[in-house]
Design an enzyme around this catalytic site. Structure first.
Site, PDB file in Angstrom:
ATOM      1  N   GLY A  22       1.436   2.027  -1.077  1.00  0.00           N
ATOM      2  CA  GLY A  22      -0.008   1.856  -1.013  1.00  0.00           C
ATOM      3  C   GLY A  22      -0.362   0.425  -0.693  1.00  0.00           C
ATOM      4  O   GLY A  22       0.503  -0.365  -0.321  1.00  0.00           O
ATOM      5  N   ASN A  23      -1.634   0.092  -0.794  1.00  0.00           N
ATOM      6  CA  ASN A  23      -2.069  -1.280  -0.550  1.00  0.00           C
ATOM      7  C   ASN A  23      -3.180  -1.630  -1.521  1.00  0.00           C
ATOM      8  O   ASN A  23      -3.669  -0.769  -2.248  1.00  0.00           O
ATOM      9  CB  ASN A  23      -2.503  -1.462   0.910  1.00  0.00           C
ATOM     10  N   SER A  24      -3.579  -2.904  -1.509  1.00  0.00           N
ATOM     11  CA  SER A  24      -4.512  -3.362  -2.548  1.00  0.00           C
ATOM     12  C   SER A  24      -5.974  -3.364  -2.114  1.00  0.00           C
ATOM     13  O   SER A  24      -6.763  -4.130  -2.655  1.00  0.00           O
ATOM     14  CB  SER A  24      -4.076  -4.734  -3.074  1.00  0.00           C
ATOM     15  N   ALA A  48      -8.320   1.072   4.354  1.00  0.00           N
ATOM     16  CA  ALA A  48      -7.028   0.518   4.772  1.00  0.00           C
ATOM     17  C   ALA A  48      -5.987   1.639   4.683  1.00  0.00           C
ATOM     18  O   ALA A  48      -5.439   1.905   3.613  1.00  0.00           O
ATOM     19  CB  ALA A  48      -6.639  -0.639   3.861  1.00  0.00           C
TER      20      ALA A  48
END
Ligand code: CTP
Ligand code: CA
Length: 229
Positions: free
Chosen positions: A33-35, A100
Site C-alpha cells: 500500500g501507500n501513505s 494514489a
C-alpha cells in the site's frame, strides 16, 4: 471560500473524485500500500459539493466520515478502484483522480498466510495494475468531459518537477495534471500542500495553501477547461 461556495457555479455538474491509496493483498493479512491520507480527495469532494455539484467519492482505504451530502463508494485494490471509477465516470462531467493507486499487484495472491521458511527471504512476483486514468481517457465518449490527474513526484529541483509533470501530462492524455513535490515529510497527511497546475496551455503556480483552498483552485481550473470546449 464562503462567497465562492455560495456561487453554486458547479450546479448541474456530475463529478467523480477518487481518494486515498489502494492496497494489493499478498495474503489474507498483508498488503502492498501507500501513505495517501485521502485529505486532498476529501477537500475536493467537499468543495465541489459546496459549489453545487452532484459528487461521487470513490475512496480507497480512507478512515474518515463522508463529507456532508456526498455518497462514498469504498474500494480496496486498484482493480476495485478501476471498476468503481469507470462505472461512475460513464455519466460524469468531471473526474478527478486524486487517489494514489498501487502500480503493482502480486501475480498470484496467496489464499493462506505466507509463512517464513527457515531464515530465507521472500521474493515477490508483481505485475502492473490497470491504469485507471489512462482507461478513462481511452473510454471518453463525451468530448466535454474533463479528466484531471494528480502527480506526486520526488524531483531534484523545480525545473525537474515541471519536466516530470509535462511528460506525465502528455503520457496520460488528461486535461489537467495537478503536480506536487513530495518527500522529506511534505504533503502526505498534511492539511497544506503546494501545487502546480499543468494543462496543454502551460503551467499555473506553484500555489501553496490549505488543501481546501487548493481544491477550489482545482475546480476553478476544471470549470474553465470545460467552458472553453
Ligand atoms: N493513476 C491511475 N491508475 C494507476 C496509477 C495512477 O489512474 N494504476 C492515476 C493517479 O490517480 C494520478 C495519475 O494517474 O491521478 C498519476 O499517477 P502517478 O502515480 O503519478 O502516475 P503513474 O502513471 O503511475 O507513473 P509513476 O511511474 O510515476 O508512478
Ligand atoms: Ca504510480
Amino acid at each position: 471560500l464562503t462567497r465562492r461556495a455560495a456561487a453554486q457555479d458547479l450546479a448541474g455538474l456530475r463529478v467523480v473524485v477518487s481518494a486515498g491509496g489502494t492496497r494489493e493483498h499478498l495474503d489474507p493479512v498483508r498488503f502492498l500500500g501507500n501513505s495517501s491520507s485521502g485529505l486532498m480527495g476529501w477537500a475536493l469532494a467537499r468543495a465541489a459539493r459546496l459549489r453545487g455539484a452532484d459528487v461521487t467519492l470513490v475512496a480507497a482505504n480512507v478512515d474518515r466520515p463522508a463529507p456532508p451530502a456526498v455518497p462514498v463508494t469504498p474500494v480496496t485494490s486498484t482493480a476495485d478502484l478501476d471498476a468503481a471509477v469507470r462505472a461512475a465516470a460513464a455519466t460524469a462531467d468531471v473526474v478527478v483522480m486524486a487517489a494514489a493507486p498501487a502500480d503493482f499487484t502480486p501475480a498470484a495472491a496467496s489464499g493462506t498466510k505466507i509463512k517464513k521458511s527457515g531464515d530465507g527471504g521472500l521474493e515477490l512476483d508483481l505485475v502492473q495494475t490497470a491504469d485507471v486514468l489512462a482507461g478513462l481517457v481511452a473510454a471518453r465518449t463525451d468530448p466535454r468531459q474533463v479528466l484531471v490527474g494528480f502527480a506526486a513526484e520526488t524531483p531534484s529541483d523545480d525545473a525537474d518537477l515541471l519536466a516530470l509533470g509535462r511528460a506525465k501530462l502528455a503520457r496520460k492524455g488528461c486535461d489537467l495534471l495537478v503536480l506536487n513535490a513530495v518527500g522529506r515529510g511534505r504533503v502526505f497527511g498534511q492539511p497544506d500542500s503546494e501545487i502546480t497546475l499543468l494543462t496543454a496551455d502551460g503551467a499555473q503556480g506553484p500555489r501553496a495553501g490549505s488543501k481546501d483552498t487548493l481544491a477550489h483552485l482545482i475546480w476553478d481550473t476544471a470549470l474553465r477547461l470545460r467552458s472553453s470546449r
